[in-house]
Design a protein around this motif. Structure first.
Motif, PDB file in Angstrom:
ATOM      1  N   SER A  64       0.698  -1.334  -0.065  1.00  0.00           N
ATOM      2  CA  SER A  64      -0.192   0.008   0.082  1.00  0.00           C
ATOM      3  C   SER A  64       0.842   1.362   0.006  1.00  0.00           C
ATOM      4  O   SER A  64       2.272   1.275   0.190  1.00  0.00           O
ATOM      5  N   CYS A  65       0.153   2.306  -0.344  1.00  0.00           N
ATOM      6  CA  CYS A  65       0.959   3.633  -0.151  1.00  0.00           C
ATOM      7  C   CYS A  65       0.353   4.547   1.012  1.00  0.00           C
ATOM      8  O   CYS A  65      -0.596   4.530   1.528  1.00  0.00           O
ATOM      9  N   ASP A  66       1.415   5.087   1.858  1.00  0.00           N
ATOM     10  CA  ASP A  66       1.061   5.948   2.798  1.00  0.00           C
ATOM     11  C   ASP A  66       0.318   7.269   2.138  1.00  0.00           C
ATOM     12  O   ASP A  66      -1.045   7.704   2.758  1.00  0.00           O
ATOM     13  N   VAL A  67       0.792   7.680   1.167  1.00  0.00           N
ATOM     14  CA  VAL A  67       0.165   8.898   0.583  1.00  0.00           C
ATOM     15  C   VAL A  67      -0.040   8.667  -1.180  1.00  0.00           C
ATOM     16  O   VAL A  67       0.965   8.442  -1.550  1.00  0.00           O
ATOM     17  N   ILE A  68      -1.192   9.123  -1.406  1.00  0.00           N
ATOM     18  CA  ILE A  68      -1.336   9.072  -2.956  1.00  0.00           C
ATOM     19  C   ILE A  68      -1.582  10.355  -3.310  1.00  0.00           C
ATOM     20  O   ILE A  68      -2.614  11.125  -2.948  1.00  0.00           O
ATOM     21  N   LEU A  69      -0.536  10.965  -4.474  1.00  0.00           N
ATOM     22  CA  LEU A  69      -0.767  12.145  -4.952  1.00  0.00           C
ATOM     23  C   LEU A  69      -1.498  12.280  -6.311  1.00  0.00           C
ATOM     24  O   LEU A  69      -1.257  11.406  -7.304  1.00  0.00           O
ATOM     25  N   VAL A  70      -2.585  13.093  -6.498  1.00  0.00           N
ATOM     26  CA  VAL A  70      -3.446  12.988  -7.559  1.00  0.00           C
ATOM     27  C   VAL A  70      -3.068  14.412  -8.341  1.00  0.00           C
ATOM     28  O   VAL A  70      -3.096  15.457  -7.651  1.00  0.00           O
ATOM     29  N   THR A  71      -2.549  14.351  -9.587  1.00  0.00           N
ATOM     30  CA  THR A  71      -2.265  15.721 -10.171  1.00  0.00           C
ATOM     31  C   THR A  71      -2.903  15.920 -11.787  1.00  0.00           C
ATOM     32  O   THR A  71      -3.285  14.840 -12.210  1.00  0.00           O
ATOM     33  N   GLY A  72      -3.133  16.724 -12.134  1.00  0.00           N
ATOM     34  CA  GLY A  72      -3.748  16.906 -13.734  1.00  0.00           C
ATOM     35  C   GLY A  72      -2.832  17.343 -14.744  1.00  0.00           C
ATOM     36  O   GLY A  72      -2.740  17.429 -15.657  1.00  0.00           O
ATOM     37  N   ASP A  73      -1.454  17.234 -14.162  1.00  0.00           N
ATOM     38  CA  ASP A  73      -0.128  17.359 -14.843  1.00  0.00           C
ATOM     39  C   ASP A  73       0.244  15.730 -14.984  1.00  0.00           C
ATOM     40  O   ASP A  73       0.534  15.056 -14.585  1.00  0.00           O
ATOM     41  N   PRO A  88      -5.554  11.180 -14.313  1.00  0.00           N
ATOM     42  CA  PRO A  88      -6.566  10.113 -14.297  1.00  0.00           C
ATOM     43  C   PRO A  88      -7.886  10.483 -15.242  1.00  0.00           C
ATOM     44  O   PRO A  88      -8.192  11.473 -15.326  1.00  0.00           O
ATOM     45  N   ASP A  89      -8.495   9.284 -15.749  1.00  0.00           N
ATOM     46  CA  ASP A  89      -9.728   9.500 -16.271  1.00  0.00           C
ATOM     47  C   ASP A  89     -10.808   9.672 -15.198  1.00  0.00           C
ATOM     48  O   ASP A  89     -10.981   9.050 -14.343  1.00  0.00           O
ATOM     49  N   ASN A 131      -5.198  26.948 -17.527  1.00  0.00           N
ATOM     50  CA  ASN A 131      -4.549  26.252 -18.142  1.00  0.00           C
ATOM     51  C   ASN A 131      -5.233  25.856 -19.541  1.00  0.00           C
ATOM     52  O   ASN A 131      -4.706  25.613 -20.539  1.00  0.00           O
ATOM     53  N   ARG A 132      -6.771  25.814 -19.446  1.00  0.00           N
ATOM     54  CA  ARG A 132      -7.549  25.207 -20.464  1.00  0.00           C
ATOM     55  C   ARG A 132      -8.139  26.397 -21.412  1.00  0.00           C
ATOM     56  O   ARG A 132      -8.083  26.390 -22.648  1.00  0.00           O
ATOM     57  N   ARG A 147      -5.134  18.478 -25.165  1.00  0.00           N
ATOM     58  CA  ARG A 147      -5.848  19.231 -24.176  1.00  0.00           C
ATOM     59  C   ARG A 147      -6.989  18.629 -23.755  1.00  0.00           C
ATOM     60  O   ARG A 147      -7.770  19.229 -23.274  1.00  0.00           O
ATOM     61  N   THR A 148      -7.183  17.270 -24.032  1.00  0.00           N
ATOM     62  CA  THR A 148      -8.373  16.564 -23.325  1.00  0.00           C
ATOM     63  C   THR A 148      -8.187  15.659 -21.904  1.00  0.00           C
ATOM     64  O   THR A 148      -8.924  14.936 -21.704  1.00  0.00           O
ATOM     65  N   LYS A 149      -6.893  16.051 -21.563  1.00  0.00           N
ATOM     66  CA  LYS A 149      -6.622  14.889 -20.528  1.00  0.00           C
ATOM     67  C   LYS A 149      -6.881  15.601 -19.092  1.00  0.00           C
ATOM     68  O   LYS A 149      -6.536  14.904 -18.185  1.00  0.00           O
TER      69      LYS A 149
END
Length: 738
Positions: free
Chosen positions: A13-22, A52-53, A82-83, A102-104
């Motif tokens: 497992s991960c202690d921290v999961i970072l989610v980013t738009g980049d 992520p989707d 950004n968009r 530009r769709t991600k």
């Protein structure tokens, strides 16, 4: 970034999961890499979910449930900035995505990602941060929906929001969670915001201050005359709950006898004020108040920005329905050794291998650049740096910077000897600070350099000059360029710095940003007068000549900024022509969340001064046509802008600027526009009949017979172009009258 990588590391497992738009790039210029490496250094297992989707929660389950929390960000930029362009059009590419796709990422990515993370694991902690969180931590005007939106905290359903330079708060938060403390009980970290019940206070000895008592919106009331011989009606002159009202009609009765006055020492007074400040919170007008009341919005914005100095800022609270958004004071700046600790981690300095050979525009731009400092004390109203990074400069040490140059030389593929930038938000604020720490901690100014440079500000550039000299002496380094924006009003205080810069660190062109020429507009920007630019220009040309180099200044200007009228923009265009500037790329003002200029745009009030219903009205270009005109005036020389400028000059009574002389801004007749004919028959975005264009004796390109995607019709003067008037000639009037 994948379960396979976790298995390879032996992690369950991960202690921290970072989610980013980049896209994930392991480089300190990218927030997720910087935070991830710092957490790793403190012994935590960190996973990354990149772009992520967001259509379902499945993509947020790929690494499992984090032991401590999801850390969610939109990326290095606000997702809407950004968009979309300043004209609300979708940008041609996303610089932080492989191949510029530009769709991600979704609009308002922070809220979308946080909601999906909550959906994936309802009992997981969700922490939000990054610039999108910082700029939207209270109710804010949103340019793209043209309305005031709530704080992102209630919309994202996050447990806590981290704003500003959040490294210290993040590490503290992570350790406390690892020790078993509940996230709902962590309420004492600077630089954090969270939702609380309406009226909540940390302790019984805290007091709440209504913001209108600090900076009252509305009409001012006359002060009581302190020299009046008789008290005014209903004026209180006693203390204590049992005191009676004293009026001029009746004598006081049952007045509690006051104690003898004791003179407090200076130290006691300072301690009392400090304790009171640290245990008081300012209540801003609620979301429901500011969303419909321009004066209250401008007032809230003004108070918010006045409470930005970590040395004296109070906590803030703002009602959102039946709950409050609570903001602790801003984080204290990182010390130099802390900055070194953040930037000296073992970065791979490359995109994740999963992207293969895909081109990531932002990586191409910064892979040979180095960030030497954070923050900006300029206070430009259109800029969001101060709302995110603060006004106090945080600098790295000289050895740390030089080590990074050597790492780039030794590790980054494609390095040819040129460092593309050695700077930060501003090129020349490295290690500049207030001369007196006590003055700095008590200061309430919004800018250290406007309306003039503060006498308490140190402007010695010698430490920066030292870094430049040592950097270019490193073996394998051929050139050190300075590409960050230069604060030229500071630079002229150090002729030695300007000489060093011009002689060794300009690659032919130096970008600087006067932003405007007219004093009223500049006052709304909090930018120096154009005279500062002229002074720097003289020094630049002098030292370029001494170095026997042909170099040029490239000035940047903003169109349609609040406070800028049509007349102001015409005067700017005249200045550009007088100085022989023909700008290629120009920018229109974009109202970003929380910026003071955005407040002016939305409310037409000036939050740099006390806001009242009758206070100064700020002229603001809001309609698309006016914004288009202001942008066109920056490119007065472009044939496609002739028509809109001509119409405006006639309307303004400025026909004196129309003609063919040097004093004229545009010609009397509309010039021809060069148009490129694509194979599809599209010219400059308009469909045309390509075979009918005059090709001066050459055979026109026919459709469907040329393998290239787009071929140009040729003309003698400029191959590849055909010439056509932008405005067709009017048909002859049959009546004989025009």
């Amino acid at each position: 970034m994948s379960r396979a990588e976790m298995d390879k590391l032996g992690w369950d497992s991960c202690d921290v999961i970072l989610v980013t738009g980049d896209a994930y790039i392991d480089h300190p210029s990218f927030g997720m890499a910087l935070i991830g490496r710092l957490l790793e250094h403190h012994g935590f297992r960190v996973g990354i979910i990149s772009q992520p989707d967001w259509q379902s929660a499945d993509a947020f389950r790929v690494l499992g449930k984090p032991n401590l929390y999801f850390g969610v960000t939109a990326g290095n930029m606000d997702s809407m900035v950004n968009r979309y362009t300043a004209d609300r059009k979708i940008r041609s590419e996303d610089a932080y995505t492989p191949d510029g796709d530009r769709t991600k990422r979704p609009d308002r990515a922070l809220v979308v990602y946080a909601q999906r993370a909550r959906e994936a694991f309802p009992d997981a902690n969700v922490v939000i941060g990054s610039i999108e969180a910082s700029l939207r931590r209270i109710a804010h005007y949103d340019y793209w929906s043209d309305k005031v939106r709530r704080s992102v905290l209630p919309d994202s359903k996050a447990d806590i929001l981290l704003f500003g330079n959040a490294e210290r708060a993040l590490i503290d938060l992570t350790h406390r969670l690892a020790q078993g403390e509940a996230i709902k009980d962590i309420r004492d970290l600077r630089g954090t915001a969270f939702m609380v019940p309406r009226g909540w206070l940390p302790d019984d000895d805290w007091t709440e201050i209504n913001s209108v008592k600090i900076d009252t919106p509305g009409k001012l009331e006359a002060h009581t005359d302190p020299y009046a011989m008789t008290p005014e009606k209903d004026a209180k002159c006693a203390t204590g709950d049992d005191a009676k009202i004293v009026t001029s009609e009746a004598p006081a009765v049952n007045v509690v006898q006051q104690q003898a006055i004791r003179i407090m020492s200076r130290e006691e007074r300072q301690l009392m004020l400090k304790n009171k400040q640290h245990k008081s919170v300012i209540r801003l007008p609620s979301f429901d108040e500011v969303k419909d009341d321009a004066v209250m919005y401008a007032h809230a914005s003004r108070v918010f920005h006045l409470e930005a100095n970590p040395g004296n800022a109070k906590a803030l609270v703002q009602g959102h329905g039946d709950r409050d958004v609570w903001l602790n004071p801003p984080p204290l700046p990182l010390a130099m050794d802390e900055m070194d600790g953040v930037y000296d981690r073992a970065y791979a300095r490359a995109p994740h291998p999963a992207y293969g050979k895909a081109r990531i525009p932002a990586w191409e731009m910064i892979r040979f650049s180095i960030n030497i400092m954070r923050g900006c004390f300029g206070g430009c109203t259109f800029c969001s740096i101060t709302e995110h990074e603060g006004r106090i400069i945080q600098s790295r040490s000289e050895p740390s910077i030089l080590r990074e140059i050597e790492e780039i030389r030794d590790k980054v593929k494609g390095f040819t000897g040129t460092i593309s930038d050695l700077g930060g938000p501003t090129a020349n604020m490295y290690r500049l600070a207030c001369k007196d720490k006590k003055i700095e901690e008590s200061c309430r100014r919004l800018s250290c350099v406007y309306p003039s440079i503060c006498s308490n500000l140190g402007t010695d550039h010698s430490k920066l000059i030292s870094i430049y000299r040592k950097a270019r002496a490193i073996p394998g380094v051929k050139k050190i360029l300075i590409s960050s924006g230069l604060r030229y009003d500071l630079a002229v205080r150090s002729p030695e710095y300007v000489k060093e810069l011009v002689t060794h660190h300009v690659g032919g062109l130096l970008k600087i940003a006067p932003e405007h020429t007219e004093s009223d507009t500049l006052s709304k920007m909090m930018k120096p007068g154009i005279g500062s630019y002229d002074e720097f220009k003289q020094m630049f040309e002098k030292y370029s000549k001494e170095a026997n180099k042909e170099q040029y200044l490239i000035p940047y200007f903003i169109a349609a900024h609040p406070g800028s009228t049509d007349e102001d923009m015409v005067n700017l265009a005249i200045w550009l022509k007088k100085n022989d500037f023909k700008l290629d790329q120009v920018q229109t003002f974009m109202p970003t969340p929380m910026a003071l200029a955005t407040t002016m745009y939305h409310t037409r009030k000036n939050p740099l001064k006390k806001v009242t219903a009758d206070s100064e009205v700020v002229e603001t270009a809001r309609s698309g046509k006016i914004r288009k005109l202001h942008k066109a005036l920056l490119r007065y020389h472009a044939p496609e802008n002739w028509e809109i400028i001509h119409e405006a000059l006639v309307r303004m009574g400025r026909r004196d600027l129309i003609g063919s002389g040097p004093r004229h801004l545009i010609p009397a007749r509309q010039p021809v526009i060069p148009i490129t004919i694509e194979e599809s028959g599209v010219a400059n975005g308009r469909r045309v009949a390509a075979p009918k264009i005059n090709t001066f004796g050459k055979k026109p390109v026919t459709h469907g017979k040329t393998p290239a995607a787009a071929k140009s019709v040729t003309a003698p003067a400029r191959p590849g172009l055909a010439y056509k008037s932008a405005k067709p000639k009017a048909a002859p009037a049959k009546s004989g009258r025009r």
